[in-house]
Design an enzyme around this catalytic site. Structure first.
Site, mmCIF file in Angstrom:
data_model
loop_
_atom_site.group_PDB
_atom_site.id
_atom_site.type_symbol
_atom_site.label_atom_id
_atom_site.label_comp_id
_atom_site.label_asym_id
_atom_site.label_seq_id
_atom_site.Cartn_x
_atom_site.Cartn_y
_atom_site.Cartn_z
ATOM 1 N N THR A 53 -7.710 9.580 0.020
ATOM 2 C CA THR A 53 -7.342 8.292 0.599
ATOM 3 C C THR A 53 -6.335 8.579 1.703
ATOM 4 O O THR A 53 -5.391 9.341 1.495
ATOM 5 C CB THR A 53 -6.714 7.379 -0.467
ATOM 6 O OG1 THR A 53 -7.674 7.141 -1.495
ATOM 7 C CG2 THR A 53 -6.269 6.060 0.134
ATOM 8 N N GLU A 76 0.809 -1.216 0.000
ATOM 9 C CA GLU A 76 0.000 0.000 0.000
ATOM 10 C C GLU A 76 0.845 1.270 0.000
ATOM 11 O O GLU A 76 0.437 2.285 -0.569
ATOM 12 C CB GLU A 76 -0.926 0.005 1.223
ATOM 13 C CG GLU A 76 -1.954 -1.103 1.237
ATOM 14 C CD GLU A 76 -3.222 -0.724 0.514
ATOM 15 O OE1 GLU A 76 -3.812 0.305 0.832
ATOM 16 O OE2 GLU A 76 -3.612 -1.478 -0.411
ATOM 17 N N ASP A 121 -8.594 8.196 -8.104
ATOM 18 C CA ASP A 121 -9.236 6.927 -8.423
ATOM 19 C C ASP A 121 -10.749 7.005 -8.281
ATOM 20 O O ASP A 121 -11.429 5.985 -8.330
ATOM 21 C CB ASP A 121 -8.691 5.817 -7.523
ATOM 22 C CG ASP A 121 -9.002 6.041 -6.050
ATOM 23 O OD1 ASP A 121 -9.461 7.152 -5.697
ATOM 24 O OD2 ASP A 121 -8.773 5.110 -5.255
#
Length: 292
Positions: A99, A76, A94
């Site tokens: 995020t 990640e 995305d």
């Protein structure tokens, strides 16, 4: 700074938040679970009812749990230092908005809202409280409306707060770690299988859609029996990873399957079902090692 491959996006079908518990055969329900990257809760019939055949504590052992976080972080965030990711935040374009944090809580998928609501309960009036109304409106959206221009700075500052760090750990465990490990134990899997389940649910979210964790598990069970059903553990895990790879390839953001091919399959082929160090693997061209 995360690599270009960090924080893979979740399937778009998992945008819709829900207020439901993740049902498991061990406990009946996981208290207060509220999966948010799925359109419906897992069906009770989709969960094995046979008692676990795995031995030991698996990922419930604190050291192995920490190893699991390092493995996830390598894919990640291109780093084994998962605790450095409390402050991570960016829009990776995305379609999920911002995020952030240790498992990629997203402003557009509901789990960031859950996190900040939990933080508010632990510490009312914290610096991120003012963003709760905006996050309630942003579920399913890539918009930053009501967050910019100060949200990222406030997030990074709040990440220094031990209470916010604990809130992230709590939500990681509640939504991702505990349900996946419990399901793996029900299926009779050792530590490696528990990690494989955990990594899958972090990326794909809970639920029963074909590209969710439950859908991947269901596809694997059509090909091989779990150990709890009397099947061979390595055979079943290979089937699960095949099903996961197929799910990943349905979306451009998941096309690179290194975390399966050059990480998890490496451990499986070595027969390291207990996930014992030393561990050596590659993700997206970068090499990693955990010695002990």
């Amino acid at each position: 700074m995360p690599s270009a491959h960090a924080r893979p996006s979740r399937p778009k079908a998992l945008y819709v938040a829900m207020a439901a518990v993740l049902i498991t055969a061990i406990t009946g329900t996981i208290a207060n679970a509220r999966p948010h990257r799925t359109t419906q809760p897992p069906k009770p019939g989709a969960t094995a009812t046979t008692a676990t055949t795995a031995t030991g504590d698996g990922l419930n052992d604190p050291h192995l749990k920490d190893i699991a976080q390092q493995l996830v972080s390598s894919a990640e965030n291109s780093s084994l230092d998962w605790k450095a990711q409390f402050a991570y935040i960016e829009d990776i374009k995305d379609g999920r908005g911002y995020t952030a944090g240790i498992v990629g809580f997203c402003s557009g998928t509901g789990d960031m809202l859950d996190l900040l609501e939990h933080y508010e309960k632990l510490k009312p009036g914290n610096p991120l409280s003012k963003y709760l109304p905006a996050l309630r409106k942003l579920d399913g959206s890539a918009s930053h409306a009501g967050l910019d221009p100060s949200f990222t700075a406030d997030w990074k500052k709040s990440a220094q707060d031990p209470v916010f760090q604990q809130a992230q750990v709590d939500e990681r465990d509640r939504v991702y770690f505990s349900p996946s490990v419990m399901q793996a134990q029900t299926d009779g899997l050792h530590a490696l299988g528990q990690f494989i389940y955990y990594d899958a649910i972090v990326m794909h979210g809970p639920g029963n859609e074909p590209v969710s964790f439950g859908g991947i598990r269901a596809a694997a069970m059509k090909k091989a029996r779990t150990p709890a059903q009397g099947g061979d553990e390595k055979t079943y895990l290979a089937a699960f990873l095949d099903a996961r790879r197929a799910a990943m390839k349905t979306e451009a953001a998941h096309e690179e399957t290194d975390r399966v091919d050059t990480e998890q399959l490496v451990f499986l082929r070595a027969g390291n079902l207990d996930l014992k160090p030393p561990l050596a693997w590659k993700v997206y061209g970068e090499s990693f090692k955990i010695d002990s």
